[in-house]
Design a protein around this motif. Structure first.
Motif, short mmCIF file in Angstrom:
data_model
loop_
_atom_site.label_atom_id
_atom_site.label_comp_id
_atom_site.label_asym_id
_atom_site.label_seq_id
_atom_site.Cartn_x
_atom_site.Cartn_y
_atom_site.Cartn_z
N ARG A 26 0.75 -1.15 -0.14
CA ARG A 26 0.03 0.10 0.01
C ARG A 26 0.90 1.10 -0.04
N GLN A 27 1.93 1.36 0.62
CA GLN A 27 2.89 2.47 0.81
C GLN A 27 3.61 2.67 -0.59
N GLN A 28 3.80 1.56 -1.30
CA GLN A 28 4.45 1.73 -2.77
C GLN A 28 3.42 2.07 -3.54
N LEU A 29 2.37 2.01 -3.41
CA LEU A 29 1.15 2.59 -4.42
C LEU A 29 1.05 3.95 -3.89
N LYS A 30 1.21 4.29 -2.68
CA LYS A 30 0.96 5.90 -2.52
C LYS A 30 2.26 6.47 -2.98
N ASN A 31 3.58 6.11 -2.80
CA ASN A 31 4.37 6.77 -3.22
C ASN A 31 4.71 6.66 -4.73
N SER A 32 4.23 5.73 -5.48
CA SER A 32 4.32 5.80 -6.71
C SER A 32 3.50 6.82 -7.60
N GLY A 33 2.64 7.77 -6.92
CA GLY A 33 1.80 8.60 -7.57
C GLY A 33 2.59 10.11 -7.36
N LYS A 34 3.78 10.18 -6.97
CA LYS A 34 4.43 11.38 -7.20
C LYS A 34 4.75 12.13 -8.53
N LEU A 35 4.98 11.14 -9.29
CA LEU A 35 4.86 11.77 -10.77
C LEU A 35 3.55 12.46 -11.19
N LEU A 36 2.54 11.70 -10.96
CA LEU A 36 1.02 12.08 -11.20
C LEU A 36 0.66 13.37 -10.51
N LYS A 37 1.04 13.34 -9.08
CA LYS A 37 0.74 14.49 -8.21
C LYS A 37 1.67 15.75 -8.93
N LYS A 38 2.92 15.71 -8.87
CA LYS A 38 3.70 16.91 -9.27
C LYS A 38 3.37 17.43 -10.82
N THR A 39 2.72 16.49 -11.67
CA THR A 39 2.23 17.02 -12.86
C THR A 39 0.82 17.68 -12.76
N CYS A 40 0.13 17.13 -11.99
CA CYS A 40 -1.35 17.79 -11.92
C CYS A 40 -1.58 18.62 -10.78
N MET A 41 -0.87 19.06 -9.93
CA MET A 41 -1.04 20.12 -8.89
C MET A 41 -0.91 21.53 -9.66
N PRO A 42 0.40 21.79 -10.27
CA PRO A 42 0.39 23.15 -11.12
C PRO A 42 -0.45 23.31 -12.14
N LYS A 43 -0.62 22.26 -12.89
CA LYS A 43 -1.71 22.31 -14.08
C LYS A 43 -3.30 22.66 -13.61
N HIS A 44 -3.47 22.50 -12.45
CA HIS A 44 -4.89 22.67 -11.98
C HIS A 44 -4.88 23.89 -10.74
N ASP A 45 -3.59 24.20 -10.46
CA ASP A 45 -3.38 25.42 -9.36
C ASP A 45 -3.95 24.95 -8.01
N VAL A 46 -3.73 23.85 -7.69
CA VAL A 46 -4.15 23.38 -6.13
C VAL A 46 -2.90 23.49 -5.39
N THR A 47 -3.23 23.52 -4.00
CA THR A 47 -2.25 23.22 -3.04
C THR A 47 -2.27 22.18 -2.30
N GLU A 48 -1.28 21.61 -1.31
CA GLU A 48 -1.15 20.41 -0.59
C GLU A 48 -2.24 20.48 0.38
N ASP A 49 -2.50 21.48 0.76
CA ASP A 49 -3.77 21.44 1.63
C ASP A 49 -4.93 21.50 1.15
#
Length: 291
Positions: A26-49
């Motif tokens: 389960r932790q690997q599944l969570k960790n493996s999303g880094k690429l997706l998150k890094k790409t999608c956060m700035p694209k849609h102007d959302v914050t970590e909060d």
């Protein structure tokens, strides 16, 4: 370089490496999303909060957050052509999820299949599908967006799931060249070379200086052509079989066969890589490929 080329390139490395494909923790599944998150956060102007608590059930009814979720689903092949791809989700669960949560997650997917039909807007459809899956089984809800360091295996396992769900065949010559841009960027910085020094290697311009030689070695190491300071002959053959277009396969294999012993004559890894690349270019200049 677009996402598909990016993941194909990583998948090639994974398929030729000695890492077995099996389920992830389960932790690997969570960790493996880094690429997706890094790409999608700035694209849609959302914050970590705003998005960091999605896996804990924090779903902000905010347009940007909704489209962020749609972006993550799109990158992971769970959303395509503005439709939620539930069958792709199931395939990924079968291939990647730890055994103890597979059935629970697939039950959530089945339960939430009708949700997307209620929304014409893809961002809303993705948001409410994700929320439905969380509400159905909070304890086993997984959303890929952990921002911790992930290792090569984590990323490659995720990528394999995306590719196998989507289907991948051989690449064109231009796609093969484009897919090496990620390697090029990392190896240029690591070896302090300029575009002028290395930008025309695929056209036969081999500058005889140590940093250029080590740049070539870096590219070959990252792509598993060189491993443990030796030409990885079998792995290189697999790369050609998996990724090269049919019209280049025989020539590429011929060049590899003709040049496979070059490295044995040079103890220095950088020099061995340089001379191997040059040999392969001279074998068939028109079919030589280098990022």
């Amino acid at each position: 370089m677009n996402l598909k080329l990016y993941i194909i390139n990583f998948a090639t490395i994974f398929l030729i490496s000695p890492v077995s494909v099996s389920s992830m923790t389960r932790q690997q599944l969570k960790n493996s999303g880094k690429l997706l998150k890094k790409t999608c956060m700035p694209k849609h102007d959302v914050t970590e909060d705003q998005v960091g608590g999605i896996e804990q059930g924090k779903f902000l009814e905010n347009r940007n957050v909704m489209c962020y979720i749609a972006c993550v689903y799109s990158m992971s092949q769970a959303l395509r052509n503005n439709k939620i791809m539930y069958d792709n989700m199931v395939k990924q669960v079968d291939m990647m999820f730890p055994p103890e949560i597979k059935d629970a997650v697939k039950d959530s997917i089945e339960n939430c299949r009708p949700v997307a039909k209620k929304y014409k807007d893809v961002c809303e459809a993705a948001f409410w599908t994700a929320k439905c899956m969380y509400d159905y089984n909070p304890a086993n809800f997984v959303f890929p967006q952990q921002l911790s360091n992930m290792d090569r295996k984590d990323l490659c396992l995720l990528i394999i799931a995306f590719i196998l769900a989507d289907g991948v065949d051989s690449m064109s010559k231009q796609q093969l060249k484009n897919s090496g841009k990620m390697f090029k960027k990392q190896c240029m910085g690591k070896n302090k070379v300029t575009e002028d020094e290395i930008g025309e290697i695929d056209k036969g311009r081999f500058v005889e200086q140590q940093n250029v030689m080590c740049y070539i070695a870096c590219i070959y190491q990252m792509s598993q052509v060189v491993k443990n300071n030796k030409l990885n002959y079998e792995a290189s053959l697999k790369q050609i079989d998996i990724m090269y277009p049919p019209e280049l396969k025989d020539t590429a294999k011929g060049a590899l066969e003709a040049c496979k012993d070059i490295a044995k004559k040079n103890k220095d890894l950088c020099e061995a890589s340089y001379k191997t690349a040059k040999c392969m270019y001279e074998y068939s200049p028109k079919d030589f490929l280098f990022p």
